[in-house]
Scaffold this motif. Sequence first.
Motif, PDB file in Angstrom:
ATOM      1  N   GLN A  65       0.846  -1.194   0.000  1.00 26.16           N
ATOM      2  CA  GLN A  65       0.000   0.000   0.000  1.00 26.16           C
ATOM      3  C   GLN A  65       0.881   1.244   0.000  1.00 26.16           C
ATOM      4  OE1 GLN A  65      -3.669   0.099   0.608  1.00 26.16           O
ATOM      5  NE2 GLN A  65      -3.595  -2.066   0.070  1.00 26.16           N
TER       6      GLN A  65
ATOM      7  N   ARG B 129      -6.488  -0.903   7.162  1.00 26.27           N
ATOM      8  CA  ARG B 129      -7.559  -1.784   7.656  1.00 26.27           C
ATOM      9  C   ARG B 129      -8.118  -1.278   8.986  1.00 26.27           C
ATOM     10  NH1 ARG B 129      -4.090  -5.153   4.746  1.00 26.27           N
ATOM     11  NH2 ARG B 129      -5.229  -6.393   3.218  1.00 26.27           N
TER      12      ARG B 129
ATOM     13  N   CYS C 169      -9.160  -1.611   0.361  1.00 30.82           N
ATOM     14  CA  CYS C 169      -9.318  -2.576   1.451  1.00 30.82           C
ATOM     15  C   CYS C 169     -10.283  -2.075   2.529  1.00 30.82           C
ATOM     16  CB  CYS C 169      -7.962  -2.901   2.055  1.00 30.82           C
ATOM     17  SG  CYS C 169      -7.074  -1.442   2.555  1.00 30.82           S
TER      18      CYS C 169
ATOM     19  N   ASP D 218      -0.918  -6.436   8.944  1.00 31.21           N
ATOM     20  CA  ASP D 218      -2.369  -6.558   9.079  1.00 31.21           C
ATOM     21  C   ASP D 218      -2.780  -6.052  10.462  1.00 31.21           C
ATOM     22  OD1 ASP D 218      -4.941  -7.177   8.440  1.00 31.21           O
ATOM     23  OD2 ASP D 218      -4.629  -9.341   8.240  1.00 31.21           O
TER      24      ASP D 218
END
Length: 330
Positions: A170, A208, A249, A312
């Motif tokens: 990203q 996220r 995302c 993540d």
Amino acid sequence: MSEKTKVILDVDTGSDDAIAMMLALLCPRLEVLGITTVNGNLPVSNTTENTLRVVELLNAQIPVYLGCAAPLVSELLPQRHLRSAPLSVVTNGKTVCYHREYLTELPAATTKPQPRSAVCYLIDTLLASQGDITIVAVAPLTNLAVAMRADPRIVKKIKRLVIMGGGHLQSNVTSAAEFNFWKDPEAAQIVLQSGCDILLVPLDATHRAYAGAAESRFLRQLHTPVGDVAASLLDFSIEAYNAMEPLDCAPANTAPLHDALAVCAVIEPQVLGNVQFRRVDVDFSGGVCDGMAVIDRRMCTDKPANVHIALDCDRERFIRLLLDTLASAK
Ligand code: BDR
Ligand code: CA
């Protein structure tokens, strides 16, 4: 009761920095010793004023130190920063941007930054410490790079350095780079190669960590000054992400709370996922990859790993901790 984690925050407030500060200052598991400001989202005079406004909103007696006003060298070559994505756009006659000059939902600060500079504060405080201070840096790394160059003994005194910066799959400000690293790539490279214990929270994790209308409604329904300000900052960021940076995302009408995730990682490290120990370098060659975090994912590599990088995050856990903590404000 277990001891609080001592932290120093390094910020460029900034909408999401403000929410990160609220989380840190309200969390009973952290002891915020001081806050250093730096040039980044806005000139350092603005990031400092905005930081003071948030500290005053929380009635916190936390000293704020004015940091570096410019990146180490990147702005000496103005063409280096020409490739960036726009930081504001005009839609229907209205200017939409990521970070306003001032957080207008808060009154002008009545307090001032401390007389000592951020760099001197970092050096003095770390050298006098027992090696028990965690630094959470959610802005360009200029202050830390200058402090490390001025007195390298601080490196061993930092318990852990948690950085919001970089990205693997990203990016945001250019096709290759994340804003904090791109703004001062030389500083980022100096800090990553310092030998500190580093936990990197890049865009792969923070994209996220998004919040949207449901979170904004929750905050407003608290009917507290903190809830109202946090909701307003979030709504503002959602408008900016809708107009300039919809993410692949995250659902529409949301915005990532990059800096708050880095703070959350200190409070509850399990909020991060897919944490890998890798070699990470920052490109500062001035080309299309200027400011890019280059993560060596080869199984066999000749360079030693230098960074724990989280690719993540557990969004539900993050949102729960954030909202519960903001809801604790009177
Ligand atoms: C980072 O850049 C800034 O705009 C945010 O405050 C965050 O620290 C995200 O790339
Ligand atoms: Ca920031």
